[in-house]
Design an enzyme around this catalytic site. Structure first.
Site, short mmCIF file in Angstrom:
data_model
loop_
_atom_site.label_atom_id
_atom_site.label_comp_id
_atom_site.label_asym_id
_atom_site.label_seq_id
_atom_site.Cartn_x
_atom_site.Cartn_y
_atom_site.Cartn_z
N SER A 131 7.56 6.67 3.92
CA SER A 131 6.37 6.54 4.75
C SER A 131 5.20 7.40 4.27
O SER A 131 4.78 7.29 3.13
CB SER A 131 6.74 6.85 6.20
N HIS A 132 4.78 8.33 5.13
CA HIS A 132 3.59 9.13 4.83
C HIS A 132 3.91 10.32 3.92
O HIS A 132 3.00 11.03 3.50
CB HIS A 132 3.00 9.64 6.14
N ASP A 188 -0.82 4.10 5.95
CA ASP A 188 0.09 5.04 5.29
C ASP A 188 0.91 4.39 4.17
O ASP A 188 0.69 3.24 3.82
CB ASP A 188 1.01 5.70 6.32
N ASP A 194 3.92 3.08 3.79
CA ASP A 194 4.60 1.80 3.96
C ASP A 194 3.87 0.85 4.90
O ASP A 194 4.42 -0.17 5.30
CB ASP A 194 6.03 2.04 4.46
N ASP A 230 2.78 1.02 8.05
CA ASP A 230 2.99 0.85 9.48
C ASP A 230 2.08 1.72 10.35
O ASP A 230 2.03 1.56 11.55
CB ASP A 230 4.47 1.04 9.86
N ARG A 231 1.35 2.64 9.71
CA ARG A 231 0.45 3.48 10.51
C ARG A 231 -1.00 3.13 10.26
O ARG A 231 -1.34 2.55 9.23
CB ARG A 231 0.63 4.95 10.13
N LYS A 235 5.86 -0.64 13.97
CA LYS A 235 4.44 -0.39 14.10
C LYS A 235 3.74 -1.06 12.93
O LYS A 235 4.37 -1.31 11.90
CB LYS A 235 4.14 1.09 14.17
#
Ligand code: VG1
Ligand code: CO
Length: 543
Positions: free
Chosen positions: A113-114, A277, A279, A281-282, A376
């Site tokens: 992710s992030h 982000d 991947d 999702d944010r 998300k």
């Protein structure tokens, strides 16, 4: 089929955190480590024989090699088919959608992710179930149990598969379908929003900057914003996924997306800014001179979602993670819809969404989503904002001001203390936990404690109980402080302190957030004795 049964040492119980297993890349690269974990997932979900899996990642260092290992293991374990994003690329929400659309049995997402990527940074692997959502607590537990005993995994001996050429091929008895990672997702977005209206907004001269942060959303944002909606070329910046995310943190917040923030607060700011982000999702939303906290974004989307075709009939209900500000609660109340408070992590929204109890969900960490997938979804949030801007004709700042006037403003900030020695972080949490019962009625930094407890969640759908989900303290003046330890870090412990101050006085809706939050920040430090117990005098990251 030339099959290898590799015998190996147990990997010593690898516990997935808030969102899959996240470790230093070098740990994942250790001999047999990734293989053991993948086999633990396969075993934990009852095997993959005859099953169809979706596989994709955010393009970070080791993504391509890990996918090859996963495909060889899926084949050896008898999977019927793997649907793979071209080049190994697929965003988390796009994987969620594809699992649902193709009625697949689950998916594997390669991402931390992030967290930064690269040989000396982080890697991660998440398993999502047949509803497209993150593994539930029960499945996660089974995978974890398996990691404690695993000593053998199955893999086919032969080398690489072509994951760059679109099409359906057969490999060692398993079908491998390489798909365009963007197409199905873009189609889904088009079915939810009024693309003509948004295109007309861009055609009228509305300007936007989307910072893909060298991560997975670049191709999605270019295809949707520039190609389909007609945003000016160059609207999307940092749009090519790179293995180390341009040496940055693909974390869409004012700290890591500083260039975008500077532009949005500068003399030639576009009308609208957004970032996503690693991947995808944010999301971070920022208007001209106007940063929108993720908690406010959730509240605003809840208030205005009816302006987009998919939500025109209204929302069934909303949910927020516990540390997310209570702004959305106030909006939900005025709409007369249910509002659920869940532990941190998207997996807790799945049952509520599946049961039709909620339509929108969100987290203070810049995750927002709806029942269109079970993750998300960064770009979805950006498009919903665009739809609302196009339909209302108002600016980001005007929309926010309207909301604060109607419901009050929840000033909000999160303070992160990173890489704290685990013993010290745990001792601090233990000490605070130990005195929660005695806190109500006491004073801290001039504020009076109203309630204090450790958050536990009873899932209203399956009745499962999740305990130890963060310490929360509310104050009589409408302030709240929440303390929890991160479950996504790869080094030491990260203490997150979430601070919130509700303000309903119309004369105080435009304060400097840091000033509005100063009293509760002081009270949080006094109650937790964080500085003395951790030896830290200031947070590493304030968002
Ligand atoms: C963080 C966030 C949480 C989010 C999780 C995964 O977890 O606080 O809200 O769901 O990251 O996000 P933690 O345990 O470090 O606070 V990401 O974009 O993996 O998918
Ligand atoms: Co993410």
């Amino acid at each position: 089929m030339p099959m290898q049964f590799a015998r190996t040492e147990p990997i010593d119980g690898q516990k997935p955190g808030t969102s899959g297993l996240r470790k230093k890349t070098k740990v994942f690269q250790r001999p047999h480590y990734l293989e053991n974990y993948v086999q633990s997932i396969f075993d934990g979900i009852g095997g993959v024989e005859g099953k169809t899996l979706v596989v994709g990642g955010d393009g970070r260092f080791f993504n391509d090699q890990a996918i090859q290992i996963i495909l060889r293991m899926a084949a050896a374990n008898g999977a019927a088919k793997c649907i793979v994003g071209q080049g190994g690329i697929m965003s988390t929400p796009a994987v969620s959608h594809l699992i649902r659309k193709r009625k697949a049995d689950g998916g594997l997402i390669l991402s931390a992710s992030h967290n930064p990527g690269g040989p000396d940074a982080d890697f991660g692997l998440k398993y999502n179930g047949p509803n497209g959502g993150p593994a539930t607590e029960a499945v996660t537990e089974r995978i974890y149990e398996r990691t404690k005993t695993i000593d053998c995994y199955k893999i086919i001996a032969s080398g690489g598969m072509d994951i760059d050429t679109l099409g359906l091929r057969s490999h060692q008895g398993m079908q491998v379908e390489i798909v365009d990672p963007v197409e199905d997702y873009a189609e889904l977005m088009e079915s939810l929003f009024d693309f003509d209206k948004i295109a007309a907004l861009f055609a009228s001269g509305f300007t936007m900057r989307f910072d893909a942060m060298h991560a997975v959303t670049g191709p999605y944002a270019k295809a949707i914003l520039e190609d389909r909606l007609g945003a000016a070329p160059g609207t999307v910046v940092n749009g090519t996924p790179s293995p180390d995310f341009g040496n940055g943190h693909p974390d869409p917040n004012p700290i890591w997306a500083k260039t975008l923030m500077d532009e949005m607060y500068g003399p030639s700011a576009p009308d609208f800014g957004a970032a996503s982000d690693g991947d995808g999702d944010r999301n971070m939303i920022v208007g001209r001179n106007c940063y929108v906290t993720p908690s406010d974004s959730l509240a605003l989307l809840t208030a205005q979602a009816h302006l987009a075709p998919a939500y025109a009939k209204g929302l069934a209900g909303v949910a927020r993670s516990m540390p997310t500000s209570r702004a959305v609660d106030r909006v939900a109340e005025s709409l007369g819809i249910g509002c659920y408070e869940t532990p941190t992590g998207w997996k807790f929204f799945g049952n509520l969404l599946d049961a039709g109890k909620v339509t929108l969900c969100g987290e203070e960490s810049a995750g927002t989503g709806s029942d269109h997938v079970r993750e998300k979804d960064g770009l979805w949030a950006v498009l919903l904002w665009l739809n609302i801007l196009a339909e209302s004709g108002k600016s980001v700042a005007e929309l926010l001001a309207d909301m604060w006037k109607a419901h009050g403003r929840c000033y909000y900030t999160r303070h992160d203390y990173e890489d704290v020695e685990s013993d010290k972080a745990n001792a601090m949490m233990d000490a605070l936990r130990g005195k929660l019962d005695d806190l109500p009625g006491t004073e801290a930094a001039g504020l009076t404690v109203e309630t204090a407890d450790e958050f536990a969640y009873d899932d209203p759908v399956d009745g499962s109980r999740s305990t130890g989900q963060g310490l929360r303290v509310t104050f009589t003046n409408g302030a709240r402080a929440v303390f929890r330890l991160s479950g996504t870090g790869t080094q030491g412990a990260t203490i997150r302190v979430y601070l919130e101050q509700l303000e309903t006085d119309p004369a105080k809706l435009d304060l400097d957030p840091a000033e509005a939050l100063a009293p509760v920040a002081r009270a949080a430090l006094e109650l937790s004795d964080l500085q003395a117990m951790t030896g830290r005098d200031a947070p590493d990251v304030i968002t």
